[in-house]
Design a protein around this motif. Structure first.
Motif, PDB file in Angstrom:
ATOM      1  N   VAL A 156       0.395  -0.786  -0.158  1.00 53.32           N
ATOM      2  CA  VAL A 156      -0.178  -0.079   0.193  1.00 53.32           C
ATOM      3  C   VAL A 156       1.092   1.274   0.100  1.00 53.32           C
ATOM      4  O   VAL A 156       0.391   2.525  -0.927  1.00 53.32           O
ATOM      5  N   LYS A 157       1.667   1.263   0.498  1.00 53.83           N
ATOM      6  CA  LYS A 157       2.729   2.562   1.028  1.00 53.83           C
ATOM      7  C   LYS A 157       3.896   2.460  -0.876  1.00 53.83           C
ATOM      8  O   LYS A 157       3.926   3.507  -1.592  1.00 53.83           O
ATOM      9  N   MET A 158       3.388   1.502  -1.241  1.00 51.05           N
ATOM     10  CA  MET A 158       4.446   1.833  -2.993  1.00 51.05           C
ATOM     11  C   MET A 158       3.521   1.581  -4.136  1.00 51.05           C
ATOM     12  O   MET A 158       3.960   2.196  -4.500  1.00 51.05           O
ATOM     13  N   CYS A 159       1.876   1.196  -3.615  1.00 49.18           N
ATOM     14  CA  CYS A 159       0.917   1.623  -4.662  1.00 49.18           C
ATOM     15  C   CYS A 159       0.341   1.561  -4.541  1.00 49.18           C
ATOM     16  O   CYS A 159      -0.322   1.724  -3.062  1.00 49.18           O
ATOM     17  N   GLU A 160      -0.991   3.518  -4.967  1.00 49.60           N
ATOM     18  CA  GLU A 160      -1.334   4.109  -4.556  1.00 49.60           C
ATOM     19  C   GLU A 160      -2.700   3.531  -5.607  1.00 49.60           C
ATOM     20  O   GLU A 160      -4.042   3.957  -5.259  1.00 49.60           O
TER      21      GLU A 160
END
Length: 455
Positions: A93-97
RNA sequence: GUGGAUGUAGCUCAGUAGGUUAGAGCAUCAGAUUGUGGUUCUGAGGGUCGCCGGUUCGAGCCCGGUCUUCCACCCCA
Protein backbone atom coordinates in the motif's frame (compact mmCIF):
# COMPACT_ATOMS: atom_id res chain seq x y z
CA UNK A 1 17.96 -5.35 -28.97
CA UNK A 2 16.35 -8.34 -27.41
CA UNK A 3 16.71 -11.67 -29.15
CA UNK A 4 13.81 -13.13 -27.22
CA UNK A 5 10.58 -13.97 -28.94
CA UNK A 6 7.95 -11.35 -28.24
CA UNK A 7 5.34 -12.50 -25.75
CA UNK A 8 2.46 -11.13 -23.74
CA UNK A 9 1.91 -11.48 -20.00
CA UNK A 10 0.50 -14.67 -18.56
CA UNK A 11 -3.26 -14.92 -18.78
CA UNK A 12 -3.62 -12.17 -21.39
CA UNK A 13 -4.46 -12.67 -25.05
CA UNK A 14 -4.25 -11.05 -28.47
CA UNK A 15 -7.33 -11.24 -30.67
CA UNK A 16 -7.21 -11.85 -34.42
CA UNK A 17 -9.71 -10.29 -36.85
CA UNK A 18 -11.81 -13.46 -36.80
CA UNK A 19 -11.82 -13.56 -33.03
CA UNK A 20 -12.68 -9.88 -32.87
CA UNK A 21 -15.64 -10.22 -35.18
CA UNK A 22 -16.94 -12.99 -32.92
CA UNK A 23 -16.24 -11.04 -29.77
CA UNK A 24 -17.94 -7.99 -31.20
CA UNK A 25 -20.92 -10.12 -32.09
CA UNK A 26 -21.22 -10.96 -28.39
CA UNK A 27 -20.67 -7.38 -27.25
CA UNK A 28 -23.09 -5.96 -29.83
CA UNK A 29 -25.78 -8.47 -28.93
CA UNK A 30 -25.46 -7.81 -25.23
CA UNK A 31 -25.38 -4.07 -25.78
CA UNK A 32 -28.50 -4.15 -27.92
CA UNK A 33 -30.40 -5.96 -25.17
CA UNK A 34 -29.18 -3.55 -22.50
CA UNK A 35 -30.31 -0.62 -24.62
CA UNK A 36 -33.69 -2.19 -25.25
CA UNK A 37 -34.33 -2.05 -21.50
CA UNK A 38 -33.26 1.57 -21.19
CA UNK A 39 -29.80 1.20 -19.72
CA UNK A 40 -27.14 3.80 -20.52
CA UNK A 41 -23.41 3.27 -20.90
CA UNK A 42 -20.63 4.57 -18.72
CA UNK A 43 -16.93 3.86 -18.56
CA UNK A 44 -14.47 4.14 -15.72
CA UNK A 45 -10.67 4.09 -15.74
CA UNK A 46 -8.68 0.88 -15.82
CA UNK A 47 -7.00 2.03 -12.63
CA UNK A 48 -8.70 2.99 -9.41
CA UNK A 49 -7.16 4.23 -6.20
CA UNK A 50 -6.15 1.14 -4.31
CA UNK A 51 -8.18 2.32 -1.31
CA UNK A 52 -11.30 2.14 -3.48
CA UNK A 53 -10.62 -1.49 -4.28
CA UNK A 54 -9.12 -2.96 -1.12
CA UNK A 55 -11.43 -4.72 1.29
CA UNK A 56 -14.33 -4.97 -1.15
CA UNK A 57 -13.77 -8.51 -2.35
CA UNK A 58 -12.77 -10.29 0.82
CA UNK A 59 -9.31 -11.40 1.79
CA UNK A 60 -9.00 -13.62 -1.27
CA UNK A 61 -9.95 -10.74 -3.56
CA UNK A 62 -7.35 -8.40 -2.10
CA UNK A 63 -4.67 -10.91 -3.00
CA UNK A 64 -5.87 -11.03 -6.59
CA UNK A 65 -5.66 -7.28 -7.13
CA UNK A 66 -3.02 -6.09 -9.56
CA UNK A 67 -1.27 -3.19 -7.91
CA UNK A 68 0.43 -0.41 -9.84
CA UNK A 69 3.80 0.68 -8.58
CA UNK A 70 3.98 4.41 -7.81
CA UNK A 71 5.83 6.55 -10.31
CA UNK A 72 9.08 8.13 -9.25
CA UNK A 73 10.53 7.16 -5.91
CA UNK A 74 8.17 4.39 -4.91
CA UNK A 75 10.32 3.67 -1.86
CA UNK A 76 9.52 7.05 -0.37
CA UNK A 77 8.00 6.51 3.04
CA UNK A 78 9.16 2.91 3.21
CA UNK A 79 11.19 2.13 6.28
CA UNK A 80 13.93 -0.43 5.57
CA UNK A 81 12.79 -2.32 8.64
CA UNK A 82 9.36 -2.72 7.07
CA UNK A 83 10.80 -4.65 4.18
CA UNK A 84 10.07 -8.23 5.07
CA UNK A 85 7.68 -10.82 3.83
CA UNK A 86 5.45 -10.66 6.91
CA UNK A 87 4.61 -7.11 6.04
CA UNK A 88 3.64 -7.40 2.40
CA UNK A 89 0.20 -5.82 2.62
CA UNK A 90 1.09 -2.58 4.34
CA UNK A 91 4.28 -2.43 2.29
CA UNK A 92 2.43 -2.73 -1.00
CA UNK A 93 0.00 0.00 0.00
CA UNK A 94 2.93 2.31 0.66
CA UNK A 95 4.48 1.65 -2.74
CA UNK A 96 1.26 1.42 -4.75
CA UNK A 97 -1.54 3.91 -4.54
CA UNK A 98 -3.33 2.59 -7.63
CA UNK A 99 -4.64 -0.80 -8.71
CA UNK A 100 -6.29 -2.30 -11.79
CA UNK A 101 -10.01 -2.78 -11.35
CA UNK A 102 -11.12 -6.23 -10.23
CA UNK A 103 -14.70 -5.89 -11.39
CA UNK A 104 -17.06 -3.19 -12.63
CA UNK A 105 -19.45 -3.10 -9.70
CA UNK A 106 -17.22 -1.44 -7.13
CA UNK A 107 -15.98 1.24 -9.55
CA UNK A 108 -19.63 1.80 -10.41
CA UNK A 109 -20.51 2.30 -6.75
CA UNK A 110 -17.69 4.81 -6.51
CA UNK A 111 -18.99 6.51 -9.66
CA UNK A 112 -22.50 6.75 -8.26
CA UNK A 113 -21.32 8.31 -5.02
CA UNK A 114 -18.99 10.71 -6.79
CA UNK A 115 -21.64 11.95 -9.21
CA UNK A 116 -24.70 11.46 -7.00
CA UNK A 117 -25.93 15.00 -7.63
CA UNK A 118 -25.77 14.67 -11.38
CA UNK A 119 -27.39 11.26 -11.61
CA UNK A 120 -31.10 10.70 -11.97
CA UNK A 121 -32.20 7.80 -9.78
CA UNK A 122 -33.04 5.03 -10.30
CA UNK A 123 -29.89 4.97 -12.38
CA UNK A 124 -29.77 2.23 -15.00
CA UNK A 125 -26.33 1.85 -16.47
CA UNK A 126 -24.38 -0.69 -18.44
CA UNK A 127 -20.63 -0.97 -18.69
CA UNK A 128 -18.55 -3.21 -20.92
CA UNK A 129 -14.86 -3.09 -20.08
CA UNK A 130 -11.97 -5.35 -19.17
CA UNK A 131 -11.10 -6.23 -15.60
CA UNK A 132 -7.95 -7.80 -14.21
CA UNK A 133 -7.32 -10.47 -11.64
CA UNK A 134 -3.97 -11.91 -10.59
CA UNK A 135 -5.45 -15.39 -10.60
CA UNK A 136 -3.71 -18.44 -11.90
CA UNK A 137 -5.05 -18.92 -15.41
CA UNK A 138 -6.86 -22.09 -16.48
CA UNK A 139 -9.83 -23.03 -18.60
CA UNK A 140 -12.29 -20.15 -18.70
CA UNK A 141 -10.11 -18.14 -16.39
CA UNK A 142 -7.99 -15.28 -17.60
CA UNK A 143 -6.04 -12.49 -15.97
CA UNK A 144 -7.58 -9.95 -18.28
CA UNK A 145 -11.19 -10.46 -19.28
CA UNK A 146 -14.28 -8.47 -20.18
CA UNK A 147 -17.30 -8.06 -18.03
CA UNK A 148 -20.59 -6.72 -19.33
CA UNK A 149 -22.40 -5.24 -16.37
CA UNK A 150 -25.98 -4.03 -16.08
CA UNK A 151 -27.09 -2.49 -12.82
CA UNK A 152 -29.99 -0.47 -11.47
CA UNK A 153 -29.13 1.61 -8.46
CA UNK A 154 -31.53 3.58 -6.33
CA UNK A 155 -34.53 1.29 -6.45
CA UNK A 156 -35.63 -1.40 -4.02
CA UNK A 157 -38.26 -2.78 -6.35
CA UNK A 158 -38.16 -6.45 -7.17
CA UNK A 159 -39.20 -5.46 -10.67
CA UNK A 160 -35.51 -4.84 -11.21
CA UNK A 161 -34.65 -8.43 -10.36
CA UNK A 162 -37.36 -9.59 -12.72
CA UNK A 163 -36.04 -7.31 -15.44
CA UNK A 164 -32.58 -8.78 -15.01
CA UNK A 165 -33.96 -12.27 -15.49
CA UNK A 166 -35.61 -11.10 -18.71
CA UNK A 167 -32.36 -9.48 -19.86
CA UNK A 168 -30.42 -12.68 -19.21
CA UNK A 169 -33.07 -14.63 -21.08
CA UNK A 170 -32.90 -12.24 -24.04
CA UNK A 171 -29.11 -12.20 -24.22
CA UNK A 172 -28.64 -15.96 -24.20
CA UNK A 173 -31.63 -16.41 -26.46
CA UNK A 174 -30.09 -14.09 -29.04
CA UNK A 175 -26.68 -15.69 -28.69
CA UNK A 176 -28.15 -19.16 -29.04
CA UNK A 177 -26.68 -20.45 -25.78
CA UNK A 178 -28.99 -22.71 -23.80
CA UNK A 179 -28.60 -21.82 -20.18
CA UNK A 180 -30.11 -22.02 -16.72
CA UNK A 181 -30.50 -19.12 -14.34
CA UNK A 182 -29.88 -20.14 -10.78
CA UNK A 183 -31.30 -17.80 -8.26
CA UNK A 184 -31.08 -17.62 -4.50
CA UNK A 185 -31.42 -15.01 -1.80
CA UNK A 186 -28.88 -13.96 0.74
CA UNK A 187 -31.67 -13.36 3.27
CA UNK A 188 -32.66 -17.01 3.03
CA UNK A 189 -29.08 -18.01 3.64
CA UNK A 190 -28.88 -15.63 6.61
CA UNK A 191 -32.11 -17.08 7.92
CA UNK A 192 -30.67 -20.56 7.66
CA UNK A 193 -27.59 -19.61 9.62
CA UNK A 194 -29.75 -17.80 12.15
CA UNK A 195 -32.15 -20.68 12.67
CA UNK A 196 -29.35 -23.16 13.28
CA UNK A 197 -27.62 -20.72 15.61
CA UNK A 198 -24.52 -20.07 13.50
CA UNK A 199 -25.13 -16.55 12.25
CA UNK A 200 -21.54 -15.50 12.66
CA UNK A 201 -20.43 -18.33 10.35
CA UNK A 202 -22.71 -17.34 7.49
CA UNK A 203 -19.85 -16.92 5.02
CA UNK A 204 -18.28 -20.26 5.92
CA UNK A 205 -21.63 -21.97 5.59
CA UNK A 206 -22.47 -20.41 2.24
CA UNK A 207 -19.04 -21.10 0.80
CA UNK A 208 -19.28 -24.72 1.88
CA UNK A 209 -22.76 -25.45 0.58
CA UNK A 210 -21.95 -23.65 -2.65
CA UNK A 211 -19.76 -26.66 -3.45
CA UNK A 212 -22.39 -29.34 -3.07
CA UNK A 213 -22.68 -30.02 -6.81
CA UNK A 214 -18.96 -30.40 -7.08
CA UNK A 215 -17.87 -32.31 -3.99
CA UNK A 216 -21.11 -33.85 -2.69
CA UNK A 217 -23.02 -33.72 0.55
CA UNK A 218 -20.56 -35.61 2.72
CA UNK A 219 -17.65 -33.41 1.79
CA UNK A 220 -19.75 -30.31 2.42
CA UNK A 221 -20.63 -31.55 5.88
CA UNK A 222 -17.01 -32.29 6.53
CA UNK A 223 -16.00 -28.82 5.50
CA UNK A 224 -18.70 -27.28 7.70
CA UNK A 225 -17.44 -29.28 10.62
CA UNK A 226 -13.86 -28.20 9.93
CA UNK A 227 -14.97 -24.58 9.88
CA UNK A 228 -16.31 -25.05 13.39
CA UNK A 229 -20.01 -25.35 12.67
CA UNK A 230 -21.60 -27.44 15.42
CA UNK A 231 -22.77 -30.96 14.71
CA UNK A 232 -26.28 -30.00 15.72
CA UNK A 233 -26.32 -27.10 13.31
CA UNK A 234 -25.00 -29.26 10.48
CA UNK A 235 -27.74 -31.71 11.25
CA UNK A 236 -30.34 -28.99 11.07
CA UNK A 237 -28.93 -27.75 7.79
CA UNK A 238 -29.36 -31.08 6.00
CA UNK A 239 -33.00 -30.75 4.91
CA UNK A 240 -32.27 -27.25 3.65
CA UNK A 241 -29.20 -28.15 1.64
CA UNK A 242 -30.83 -31.15 0.03
CA UNK A 243 -34.17 -29.46 -0.61
CA UNK A 244 -35.82 -30.57 -3.83
CA UNK A 245 -38.98 -30.06 -5.90
CA UNK A 246 -40.30 -27.16 -7.93
CA UNK A 247 -39.41 -23.63 -7.00
CA UNK A 248 -42.67 -23.03 -5.17
CA UNK A 249 -42.48 -26.40 -3.42
CA UNK A 250 -39.03 -25.53 -2.17
CA UNK A 251 -40.24 -22.18 -0.92
CA UNK A 252 -43.18 -23.86 0.85
CA UNK A 253 -40.89 -26.25 2.69
CA UNK A 254 -38.54 -23.42 3.54
CA UNK A 255 -41.35 -21.47 5.16
CA UNK A 256 -41.67 -24.21 7.76
CA UNK A 257 -37.97 -24.48 8.40
CA UNK A 258 -37.25 -20.77 8.54
CA UNK A 259 -40.43 -19.68 10.35
CA UNK A 260 -38.40 -18.41 13.29
CA UNK A 261 -36.29 -16.05 11.21
CA UNK A 262 -37.78 -12.72 10.16
CA UNK A 263 -34.97 -12.19 7.66
CA UNK A 264 -35.33 -15.67 6.23
CA UNK A 265 -39.07 -15.23 5.72
CA UNK A 266 -38.49 -11.93 3.99
CA UNK A 267 -36.10 -13.63 1.62
CA UNK A 268 -38.69 -16.30 0.88
CA UNK A 269 -41.32 -13.65 0.18
CA UNK A 270 -38.98 -11.92 -2.23
CA UNK A 271 -38.27 -15.09 -4.13
CA UNK A 272 -41.94 -15.98 -4.22
CA UNK A 273 -42.76 -12.61 -5.70
CA UNK A 274 -40.09 -12.97 -8.36
CA UNK A 275 -41.26 -16.44 -9.37
CA UNK A 276 -44.91 -15.35 -9.35
CA UNK A 277 -44.13 -12.47 -11.67
CA UNK A 278 -42.12 -14.61 -14.05
CA UNK A 279 -44.82 -17.27 -14.18
CA UNK A 280 -47.16 -15.58 -16.69
CA UNK A 281 -44.29 -14.44 -18.92
CA UNK A 282 -44.36 -16.91 -21.74
CA UNK A 283 -41.51 -17.46 -24.10
CA UNK A 284 -38.92 -17.50 -21.35
CA UNK A 285 -36.49 -19.95 -22.88
CA UNK A 286 -34.11 -19.90 -19.99
CA UNK A 287 -34.95 -22.07 -17.02
CA UNK A 288 -35.04 -20.22 -13.72
CA UNK A 289 -34.48 -22.34 -10.68
CA UNK A 290 -34.16 -21.70 -7.00
CA UNK A 291 -30.83 -23.12 -5.91
CA UNK A 292 -30.06 -22.87 -2.24
CA UNK A 293 -26.54 -24.05 -2.77
CA UNK A 294 -25.84 -20.87 -4.70
CA UNK A 295 -23.95 -18.56 -2.40
CA UNK A 296 -21.38 -16.53 -4.33
CA UNK A 297 -18.33 -15.36 -2.54
CA UNK A 298 -18.80 -11.64 -2.79
CA UNK A 299 -19.93 -10.53 0.60
CA UNK A 300 -21.66 -7.35 -0.46
CA UNK A 301 -24.75 -9.15 -1.72
CA UNK A 302 -27.79 -8.75 0.53
CA UNK A 303 -30.79 -10.02 -1.42
CA UNK A 304 -31.22 -11.92 -4.63
CA UNK A 305 -28.19 -13.74 -6.03
CA UNK A 306 -27.96 -14.80 -9.66
CA UNK A 307 -25.76 -17.17 -11.51
CA UNK A 308 -26.10 -18.49 -15.05
CA UNK A 309 -24.63 -21.73 -16.31
CA UNK A 310 -24.46 -23.00 -19.86
CA UNK A 311 -26.50 -26.18 -20.29
CA UNK A 312 -24.43 -27.76 -23.04
CA UNK A 313 -20.89 -27.31 -21.80
CA UNK A 314 -18.98 -27.63 -18.58
CA UNK A 315 -17.84 -24.12 -17.74
CA UNK A 316 -17.97 -22.00 -14.62
CA UNK A 317 -20.72 -19.42 -14.42
CA UNK A 318 -21.08 -17.30 -17.54
CA UNK A 319 -23.06 -14.59 -15.79
CA UNK A 320 -23.53 -13.68 -12.16
CA UNK A 321 -24.71 -10.94 -9.86
CA UNK A 322 -27.17 -9.94 -7.20
CA UNK A 323 -28.59 -7.23 -5.01
CA UNK A 324 -26.38 -5.14 -2.78
CA UNK A 325 -28.16 -2.87 -0.32
CA UNK A 326 -25.25 -0.83 0.83
CA UNK A 327 -22.35 -0.92 -1.58
CA UNK A 328 -22.34 2.87 -1.89
CA UNK A 329 -22.34 3.15 1.90
CA UNK A 330 -18.62 2.47 2.08
CA UNK A 331 -18.09 5.48 -0.16
CA UNK A 332 -20.37 7.65 1.95
CA UNK A 333 -23.79 7.37 0.36
CA UNK A 334 -26.19 5.50 2.64
CA UNK A 335 -29.47 3.79 1.93
CA UNK A 336 -29.07 3.29 -1.77
CA UNK A 337 -29.81 -0.19 -2.94
CA UNK A 338 -28.67 -1.62 -6.24
CA UNK A 339 -28.98 -4.82 -8.16
CA UNK A 340 -27.16 -6.02 -11.24
CA UNK A 341 -25.54 -8.83 -13.12
CA UNK A 342 -22.35 -9.25 -15.07
CA UNK A 343 -21.95 -11.24 -18.26
CA UNK A 344 -18.56 -12.90 -18.69
CA UNK A 345 -17.89 -12.25 -22.37
CA UNK A 346 -14.78 -14.41 -22.54
CA UNK A 347 -16.46 -17.46 -21.09
CA UNK A 348 -19.48 -16.93 -23.30
CA UNK A 349 -17.05 -16.82 -26.24
CA UNK A 350 -15.47 -20.10 -25.17
CA UNK A 351 -18.87 -21.74 -24.82
CA UNK A 352 -20.10 -20.46 -28.18
CA UNK A 353 -16.92 -21.54 -29.93
CA UNK A 354 -17.19 -25.00 -28.43
CA UNK A 355 -20.84 -25.26 -29.49
CA UNK A 356 -20.24 -23.75 -32.93
CA UNK A 357 -22.83 -21.11 -32.15
CA UNK A 358 -21.25 -18.22 -34.05
CA UNK A 359 -22.93 -17.28 -37.34
CA UNK A 360 -20.93 -18.09 -40.48
CA UNK A 361 -21.49 -14.61 -41.80
CA UNK A 362 -19.13 -13.19 -39.20
CA UNK A 363 -16.20 -14.55 -41.13
CA UNK A 364 -16.51 -12.38 -44.21
CA UNK A 365 -15.23 -8.86 -44.48
CA UNK A 366 -16.32 -7.34 -47.78
CA UNK A 367 -19.32 -8.63 -49.71
CA UNK A 368 -17.76 -7.75 -53.02
CA UNK A 369 -14.22 -7.62 -54.34
CA UNK A 370 -13.26 -6.02 -57.63
CA UNK A 371 -10.41 -7.69 -59.43
CA UNK A 372 -7.57 -5.37 -60.38
CA UNK A 373 -6.38 -5.37 -64.00
CA UNK A 374 -4.26 -2.25 -63.88
CA UNK A 375 -4.47 1.45 -63.23
CA UNK A 376 -6.92 2.34 -66.01
CA UNK A 377 -9.36 -0.38 -65.01
CA UNK A 378 -8.93 0.46 -61.32
CA UNK A 379 -9.72 4.12 -61.97
CA UNK A 380 -12.81 3.03 -63.87
CA UNK A 381 -13.94 0.87 -60.95
CA UNK A 382 -13.45 3.35 -58.12
CA UNK A 383 -16.70 5.30 -58.69
CA UNK A 384 -18.61 2.03 -58.95
CA UNK A 385 -17.15 0.93 -55.63
CA UNK A 386 -18.28 4.19 -54.05
CA UNK A 387 -21.80 3.61 -55.33
CA UNK A 388 -21.89 0.14 -53.82
CA UNK A 389 -20.57 1.38 -50.50
CA UNK A 390 -23.09 4.19 -50.29
CA UNK A 391 -25.79 1.58 -50.90
CA UNK A 392 -24.58 -0.30 -47.88
CA UNK A 393 -22.68 -2.99 -49.74
CA UNK A 394 -19.17 -3.40 -48.36
CA UNK A 395 -16.77 -3.53 -51.27
CA UNK A 396 -13.06 -3.48 -51.89
CA UNK A 397 -10.71 -3.32 -54.84
CA UNK A 398 -7.73 -5.64 -54.85
CA UNK A 399 -4.84 -3.20 -54.49
CA UNK A 400 -2.39 -4.73 -56.96
CA UNK A 401 -2.75 -5.90 -60.54
CA UNK A 402 -1.71 -9.37 -59.47
CA UNK A 403 -2.45 -12.62 -61.21
CA UNK A 404 -6.10 -13.58 -61.27
CA UNK A 405 -5.33 -16.73 -59.34
CA UNK A 406 -3.89 -14.73 -56.52
CA UNK A 407 -6.76 -12.26 -56.49
CA UNK A 408 -9.40 -14.98 -56.47
CA UNK A 409 -7.50 -16.84 -53.82
CA UNK A 410 -7.59 -13.75 -51.65
CA UNK A 411 -11.34 -13.33 -52.13
CA UNK A 412 -11.86 -16.97 -51.36
CA UNK A 413 -9.91 -16.84 -48.13
CA UNK A 414 -11.71 -13.76 -46.97
CA UNK A 415 -15.11 -15.33 -47.64
CA UNK A 416 -16.05 -12.60 -50.05
CA UNK A 417 -19.34 -13.50 -51.72
CA UNK A 418 -18.79 -11.93 -55.14
CA UNK A 419 -15.84 -11.07 -57.34
CA UNK A 420 -16.52 -8.41 -59.95
CA UNK A 421 -14.38 -8.47 -63.06
CA UNK A 422 -14.08 -5.33 -65.14
CA UNK A 423 -11.29 -5.60 -67.68
CA UNK A 424 -10.72 -4.06 -71.06
CA UNK A 425 -13.63 -5.88 -72.73
CA UNK A 426 -16.13 -5.09 -69.96
CA UNK A 427 -15.12 -1.43 -69.86
CA UNK A 428 -15.83 -1.11 -73.57
CA UNK A 429 -19.23 -2.75 -73.24
CA UNK A 430 -20.27 -1.04 -69.99
CA UNK A 431 -20.73 -4.33 -68.25
CA UNK A 432 -19.18 -6.34 -65.45
CA UNK A 433 -18.63 -10.05 -65.02
CA UNK A 434 -19.86 -11.06 -61.61
CA UNK A 435 -18.76 -14.34 -60.12
CA UNK A 436 -20.64 -15.89 -57.24
CA UNK A 437 -17.87 -17.38 -55.15
CA UNK A 438 -20.10 -19.92 -53.44
CA UNK A 439 -21.83 -21.43 -56.47
CA UNK A 440 -19.05 -20.65 -58.92
CA UNK A 441 -21.52 -19.21 -61.42
CA UNK A 442 -20.56 -16.17 -63.39
CA UNK A 443 -22.87 -13.79 -65.18
CA UNK A 444 -22.66 -10.54 -67.06
CA UNK A 445 -24.39 -7.51 -65.53
CA UNK A 446 -24.78 -3.97 -66.81
CA UNK A 447 -22.79 -1.55 -64.68
CA UNK A 448 -25.96 0.43 -63.86
CA UNK A 449 -27.60 -2.70 -62.49
CA UNK A 450 -24.69 -3.78 -60.33
CA UNK A 451 -25.95 -2.25 -57.10
CA UNK A 452 -29.32 -3.90 -57.48
CA UNK A 453 -27.76 -7.25 -58.38
CA UNK A 454 -25.33 -7.35 -55.47
CA UNK A 455 -27.76 -6.34 -52.74
C1' G B 1 -0.96 -19.29 -3.13
C1' U B 2 -0.64 -25.35 -3.28
C1' G B 3 -0.17 -29.86 -6.31
C1' G B 4 0.31 -32.23 -11.32
C1' A B 5 1.14 -32.30 -16.67
C1' U B 6 3.02 -29.75 -21.06
C1' G B 7 6.49 -27.08 -24.62
C1' U B 8 10.03 -29.90 -31.58
C1' A B 9 8.47 -25.54 -38.57
C1' G B 10 2.94 -20.64 -38.91
C1' C B 11 -0.61 -25.05 -37.09
C1' U B 12 -1.26 -30.46 -35.53
C1' C B 13 2.24 -33.82 -34.16
C1' A B 14 6.48 -37.96 -35.09
C1' G B 15 11.52 -38.42 -33.35
C1' U B 16 13.38 -45.38 -32.00
C1' A B 17 18.95 -47.31 -26.23
C1' G B 18 21.70 -40.01 -25.67
C1' G B 19 25.43 -40.65 -31.82
C1' U B 20 26.38 -37.42 -38.59
C1' U B 21 23.09 -32.29 -42.27
C1' A B 22 15.84 -33.01 -36.77
C1' G B 23 11.01 -35.40 -40.01
C1' A B 24 5.55 -35.75 -41.76
C1' G B 25 0.76 -33.70 -42.78
C1' C B 26 -1.62 -29.13 -43.23
C1' A B 27 -0.51 -23.99 -44.17
C1' U B 28 2.78 -20.44 -46.99
C1' C B 29 5.37 -19.09 -51.58
C1' A B 30 6.56 -20.28 -56.80
C1' G B 31 5.44 -23.06 -61.26
C1' A B 32 2.04 -26.36 -64.38
C1' U B 33 -2.50 -22.43 -65.91
C1' U B 34 -0.17 -14.36 -69.30
C1' G B 35 -8.68 -12.97 -67.31
C1' U B 36 -10.95 -17.09 -62.76
C1' G B 37 -10.59 -19.37 -56.22
C1' G B 38 -12.22 -23.66 -53.32
C1' U B 39 -9.67 -30.06 -56.81
C1' U B 40 -4.87 -32.04 -58.70
C1' C B 41 0.52 -32.30 -59.77
C1' U B 42 5.75 -30.42 -59.23
C1' G B 43 9.20 -27.66 -56.53
C1' A B 44 10.93 -24.18 -52.72
C1' G B 45 11.39 -21.57 -48.17
C1' G B 46 10.78 -22.14 -42.99
C1' G B 47 13.34 -24.90 -36.60
C1' U B 48 19.65 -21.72 -31.80
C1' C B 49 14.03 -28.66 -30.47
C1' G B 50 10.47 -22.63 -24.72
C1' C B 51 14.70 -20.26 -22.09
C1' C B 52 19.21 -20.66 -18.78
C1' G B 53 22.63 -23.79 -16.67
C1' G B 54 24.62 -28.88 -15.61
C1' U B 55 26.16 -34.20 -16.74
C1' U B 56 28.65 -36.33 -21.21
C1' C B 57 33.64 -37.18 -26.16
C1' G B 58 28.54 -36.06 -27.80
C1' A B 59 21.84 -33.71 -25.39
C1' G B 60 15.51 -32.72 -28.89
C1' C B 61 16.18 -37.08 -25.55
C1' C B 62 19.25 -37.33 -18.90
C1' C B 63 19.48 -33.68 -14.36
C1' G B 64 18.44 -28.68 -11.99
C1' G B 65 16.21 -24.01 -12.43
C1' U B 66 12.95 -20.67 -14.97
C1' C B 67 8.90 -19.18 -18.17
C1' U B 68 4.40 -20.55 -21.06
C1' U B 69 0.03 -23.23 -21.68
C1' C B 70 -3.29 -26.74 -19.59
C1' C B 71 -5.59 -29.60 -15.31
C1' A B 72 -7.02 -30.01 -10.03
C1' C B 73 -7.43 -27.19 -5.30
C1' C B 74 -8.50 -22.16 -3.52
C1' C B 75 -11.54 -18.64 -5.50
C1' C B 76 -14.26 -16.77 -9.50
C1' A B 77 -16.73 -14.15 -15.13
Amino acid sequence: MSQNKPTIPKGTRDFSPVEMSRRNFIFDTIKSVFKAYGYQPIETPAMENLTTLLGKYGEEGDKLLFKVLNSGDFLKGVNPNDVNSENLNSLSVKMCEKGLRYDLTVPFARFVVQYQNEITFPFKRYQIQPVWRADRPQKGRYREFYQCDVDVIGSDSLLNEIELVLIINDVFGKLGVNSTIKINNRKILSGMAEVVGESERLIDITVAIDKIDKIGLDAVNKELSEKGVSAKAIDMLQPIITLSGSNTEKLQKLRNVLAASVTGMKGIDEMQQIFDSLQPLQGLKTKVELDLSLARGLNYYTGAIFEVKANDMEMGSICGGGRYDDLTGIFGLKNVSGVGVSFGADRIYDVMLHLGAFPESLLSSSRVMFANFGSREAAFCLPILQQLRSSGISAELYPDAAKMKKQFDYANKKNIAFVVIVGEAEMQAGIASVKDMVSGNQETIKIEELVEHLK
